[in-house]
Design a protein around this motif. Structure first.
Motif, short mmCIF file in Angstrom:
data_model
loop_
_atom_site.label_atom_id
_atom_site.label_comp_id
_atom_site.label_asym_id
_atom_site.label_seq_id
_atom_site.Cartn_x
_atom_site.Cartn_y
_atom_site.Cartn_z
N ILE A 1 84.56 99.40 64.40
CA ILE A 1 83.50 98.68 65.11
C ILE A 1 82.79 99.71 65.97
N LEU A 2 81.48 99.83 65.83
CA LEU A 2 80.72 100.92 66.43
C LEU A 2 79.98 100.52 67.70
N SER A 3 79.77 99.22 67.91
CA SER A 3 78.98 98.80 69.07
C SER A 3 79.32 97.37 69.42
N THR B 1 79.24 92.14 67.89
CA THR B 1 79.75 93.44 67.46
C THR B 1 78.99 93.92 66.22
N GLY B 2 78.90 95.24 66.09
CA GLY B 2 78.31 95.87 64.91
C GLY B 2 79.31 96.82 64.30
N GLY B 3 79.49 96.76 62.99
CA GLY B 3 80.56 97.52 62.37
C GLY B 3 80.12 98.54 61.34
N ALA B 4 81.08 99.36 60.94
CA ALA B 4 80.84 100.34 59.89
C ALA B 4 80.69 99.67 58.54
N ASP B 5 81.03 98.38 58.44
CA ASP B 5 80.91 97.64 57.18
C ASP B 5 79.52 97.05 56.99
N SER C 1 94.98 102.28 77.35
CA SER C 1 95.19 103.09 76.14
C SER C 1 95.70 102.24 74.99
N ASP C 2 95.26 100.97 74.95
CA ASP C 2 95.77 100.04 73.95
C ASP C 2 95.20 100.30 72.56
N HIS C 3 93.97 100.79 72.47
CA HIS C 3 93.39 101.07 71.15
C HIS C 3 94.09 102.26 70.51
N THR C 4 94.21 102.20 69.20
CA THR C 4 94.86 103.29 68.47
C THR C 4 93.87 104.31 67.95
N ASP C 5 92.57 104.05 68.15
CA ASP C 5 91.54 104.99 67.72
C ASP C 5 90.45 105.02 68.79
N MET C 6 89.37 105.75 68.53
CA MET C 6 88.29 105.93 69.51
C MET C 6 87.71 104.58 69.96
N THR C 7 87.60 104.40 71.29
CA THR C 7 86.95 103.22 71.85
C THR C 7 85.44 103.46 71.84
N THR C 8 84.69 102.57 71.18
CA THR C 8 83.26 102.82 70.96
C THR C 8 82.34 101.95 71.81
N GLY C 9 82.88 100.89 72.44
CA GLY C 9 82.03 100.02 73.25
C GLY C 9 82.84 99.30 74.31
N VAL C 10 82.18 98.99 75.44
CA VAL C 10 82.86 98.29 76.54
C VAL C 10 81.83 97.47 77.30
N ARG C 11 82.24 96.26 77.74
CA ARG C 11 81.39 95.41 78.56
C ARG C 11 82.26 94.62 79.54
N PHE C 12 81.68 94.31 80.73
CA PHE C 12 82.35 93.47 81.72
C PHE C 12 81.96 92.01 81.50
N LEU D 1 87.46 92.18 80.91
CA LEU D 1 86.85 93.37 80.34
C LEU D 1 87.07 93.32 78.84
N SER D 2 86.04 93.69 78.06
CA SER D 2 86.17 93.67 76.60
C SER D 2 85.82 95.03 76.03
N SER D 3 86.46 95.37 74.92
CA SER D 3 86.20 96.67 74.29
C SER D 3 86.37 96.57 72.79
N VAL D 4 85.70 97.46 72.07
CA VAL D 4 85.86 97.56 70.61
C VAL D 4 86.18 99.01 70.26
N SER D 5 86.71 99.19 69.06
CA SER D 5 87.22 100.51 68.71
C SER D 5 87.09 100.76 67.22
N MET D 6 87.25 102.02 66.86
CA MET D 6 87.29 102.39 65.45
C MET D 6 88.55 101.88 64.76
N ASP D 7 89.51 101.36 65.54
CA ASP D 7 90.69 100.76 64.93
C ASP D 7 90.43 99.33 64.44
#
Length: 510
Positions: free
Chosen positions: A230-232, A245-249, A478-489, A496-502
Motif C-alpha cells: 500500500i503506497l498511500s 488507500t492506494g496500492g501497488a495493485d 515498529s509493528d509493520h514488517t516492511d516500509m511504512t508509506t503513509g500515516v494520518r491522525f 493513529l492509522s498507517s499503511v505499509s508495503m507489508d
C-alpha cells in the motif's frame, strides 16, 4: 659657509658658478634665465650653459615642517592617512554592493522576461494547434468564433461519456472570479484561526496518552496479495473513520474503521497508485499514478467521474485546495498544475526552468494561497498560487525530497529527504529552526501534522510521533514488517492509522 643663489637668495640644491660674474646660482634657475636672455643676470655679459661650473657640496637636508617635528604629530599624520584609506575602502565596498544589487536585479528581470516569453510562446502554439484541430471538424460556413462558443464536445459532434478526460491546458489562466474565491477562503480560514487562538481543543489526546498508544487492529486484506504494498492513504477530515488507500495493485480502496469493512474498490489506473485524497465533505476521492493521470472517483458507485491529463510524466504529488474545488498536482515532467475538479480543466500549468529536476511532492498551505513542492535537487520551493511564481526556496537537504507537510496554524513546514533528517522551517522568518536527526539510513515516506498542529507523525522505516514546539519524541511503532508509506491522525488524535508495503492497514490507540 653656505652658498646662496644670487637669483632666489636661497641655499641651492644644485649650485653652479658663473665664470663670467663669479656668482653662485641654482642650476635650474640660471638655465632658465640664460634660455630667455642669454646673458649673466649680474653684469649683463653674454653667458652660455657651457660656462657654468658645478660646485660639489654636501647633500641638502631640508628641515621638517613644523607639524611633523614630534612623535604625537607624526602619529596624527599616520592616523589621518589611515582614516582616509579606510574611508576610501568603505566607499569602494558600497559601490561594489550597489553594482551587485543592480546586476542581480537586472539578471532577475531578464530571467523573468525569458520565462514569460517562453510561456506565452507555448500558449500561442497550443492555441494554434487547438484551432487547427477544430477547423476541419467545423460545419461548412462556421467560423472559429462560432466554434469557440459551442459547448464542450459539441464542436466534434459527439457527447462525452463518463469518465471524461480533461483537455490539455489552453492559453486561458485563472479568472478573476477564481482568484477572488481563493482569497475569500484564505481570509475566512485566517479569521477562524485567529478566533481559536493558541487554545488546544479539550478533546485532544494529551502527550502521556499518546505514549500509551498500542496496536488496536491490523487489516492485511485490502489490496491484492499478488502485487503487495500500500503506497498511500488518507482519512476524510469530517469523518476519520473513512480510510482511503492506494496500492501497488493499481486499485483505490475505501475502508470503514468502525465496521471494519471495505466499502468501495475502484480500478482504472494502469500503474500503481501513489497518491490518494479523500474530499473532506463529499463522497469523492482523488488518485494519481505514474500512468500520468489523475482520476476523480465517486465512492457511492465506485465509478471514475473524470480523468485529468495534466502531465506528460508520472504524477508524483497531489493536494486538495481548502475550498475543496481545486487540485494541485506535480510530476516528473518538472511542472505543477492547478485543476478545476468540477470541469476537469487544467487552469494553470507552470514550470521553473531553474529546477532542472523532477518535482517529487506537493502540498497546499492551510490557507491555500501558497504551496510547497519538493524537487529531485534537494530543494523545497514555495509558490504563490495566484501569480504562479516561486517566492521562496529552502535548501539544506541531501537527496530528493520525499515528503512535506504544513502545520495547521500555517507557521511551520516539515520536510524530509533521503538524508535521514526531518527539517522544520518557520514560514514567518523563512528559515530552518529545527532538525530532527533520525537513525542512519532511515527512510522517510510520509509526514503528517494532526488537525490541531500539536503532533507530528513521521512514517518510513518505522512510525514515530513527535510533540510539536518541544519536538520531543513521544512514541515509536515498529509493528509493520516492511516500509511504512503513509500515516494520518484520527479526529482529536483519538487514534493513529498507517499503511505499509507489508500490505496492511493498522490502527493505534488506547
Amino acid at each position: 659657509m653656505a652658498l646662496v643663489c644670487s637669483i632666489c637668495h636661497e641655499v641651492p640644491e644644485h649650485p653652479v658658478l658663473s665664470t663670467v660674474s663669479n656668482h653662485v646660482f641654482e642650476r635650474r634657475l640660471i638655465e632658465k634665465f640664460i634660455a630667455e636672455n642669454g646673458v649673466d643676470p649680474i653684469n649683463g655679459e653674454v653667458l652660455s650653459e657651457d660656462q657654468l661650473v658645478d660646485i660639489k657640496v654636501s647633500p641638502l637636508v631640508k628641515p621638517r615642517p613644523p607639524t611633523a617635528t614630534s612623535i604625537p604629530a607624526i602619529l596624527k599624520l599616520l592616523q589621518d592617512e589611515w582614516d582616509a584609506c579606510m574611508l576610501h575602502s568603505f566607499t569602494l565596498r558600497q559601490q561594489l554592493q550597489t553594482a551587485r544589487q543592480e546586476l542581480s536585479h537586472a539578471l532577475y528581470q531578464h530571467d523573468a522576461a525569458c520565462r514569460v516569453i517562453a510561456r506565452l510562446t507555448k500558449e500561442v502554439t497550443a492555441a494554434r494547434e487547438a484551432l487547427a484541430t477544430l477547423k476541419p471538424q467545423a460545419a461548412p460556413g462556421m467560423v472559429p468564433a462560432q466554434i469557440a462558443a459551442l459547448p464542450a464536445g459539441a464542436a466534434q459532434g459527439v457527447v462525452r461519456h463518463e469518465p471524461m478526460e480533461a483537455a490539455e491546458p489552453g492559453p486561458a489562466a485563472m479568472t478573476e472570479d477564481i482568484i477572488q474565491k481563493l482569497q475569500e477562503k484564505a481570509n475566512l480560514l485566517t479569521a477562524e484561526r485567529k478566533r481559536r487562538g493558541k487554545k488546544v481543543p479539550d478533546e485532544l489526546m494529551p502527550p502521556d496518552d499518546i505514549r500509551s498508544f498500542r496496536t488496536l487492529s491490523s487489516h492485511p486484506g485490502l489490496h491484492s496479495a499478488s502485487v503487495p504494498g500500500i503506497l498511500s492513504m488518507d482519512l476524510q477530515a469530517t469523518d476519520t473513520s473513512k480510510v482511503l488507500t492506494g496500492g501497488a495493485d493499481k486499485s483505490v480502496v475505501v475502508f470503514n474503521k468502525d465496521t471494519e469493512q471495505v466499502t468501495a474498490v475502484m480500478k482504472g489506473h494502469s500503474k500503481k497508485v501513489t497518491n490518494v485524497i479523500y474530499h473532506p465533505t463529499e463522497e469523492i476521492v482523488f488518485s494519481s499514478s505514474p500512468d500520468t493521470t489523475i482520476r476523480i472517483w465517486f465512492v457511492g458507485n465506485a465509478s471514475c467521474q473524470q480523468v485529468i491529463r495534466a502531465h506528460n510524466a508520472p504524477v508524483t504529488g497531489l493536494s486538495l485546495h481548502a475550498t475543496g474545488d481545486y487540485l494541485l498536482s506535480c510530476s516528473e515532467d518538472q511542472h505543477w498544475a492547478f485543476s478545476d475538479i468540477a470541469s476537469g480543466r487544467v487552469l494553470t500549468k507552470v514550470t521553473d526552468d531553474s529546477i532542472g529536476h523532477a518535482l517529487t511532492c506537493a502540498q497546499f498551505h492551510p490557507d491555500g494561497l501558497i504551496f510547497g513542492t519538493g524537487t529531485g535537487s534537494s530543494i523545497i520551493k514555495i509558490w504563490d498560487l495566484k501569480e504562479g511564481t516561486n517566492v521562496a526556496n529552502f535548501p539544506g537537504h541531501s537527496g530528493p525530497i520525499t515528503a512535506l507537510a504544513f502545520s495547521e496554524n500555517g507557521y511551520y513546514l516539515a520536510t524530509a529527504a533521503d538524508d535521514a533528517v526531518v527539517k522544520l522551517w518557520d514560514l514567518r522568518k523563512l528559515k530552518n529552526f529545527k532538525n530532527i536527526t533520525l537513525d542512519d539510513r532511515y527512510e522517510v515516506k510520509s509526514l503528517s501534522f494532526d488537525q490541531s498542529g500539536t503532533y507530528l507523525a513521521v512514517a518510513g522505516t518505522d512510525l514515530r510521533v513527535y510533540l510539536c514546539k518541544q519536538w520531543q519524541e513521544l512514541k515509536v511503532f515498529s509493528d509493520h514488517t516492511d516500509m511504512t508509506t503513509g500515516v494520518r491522525f484520527g479526529q482529536h488524535t483519538t487514534f493513529l492509522s498507517s499503511v505499509s508495503m507489508d500490505r496492511s492497514l493498522k490502527f493505534y490507540g488506547l
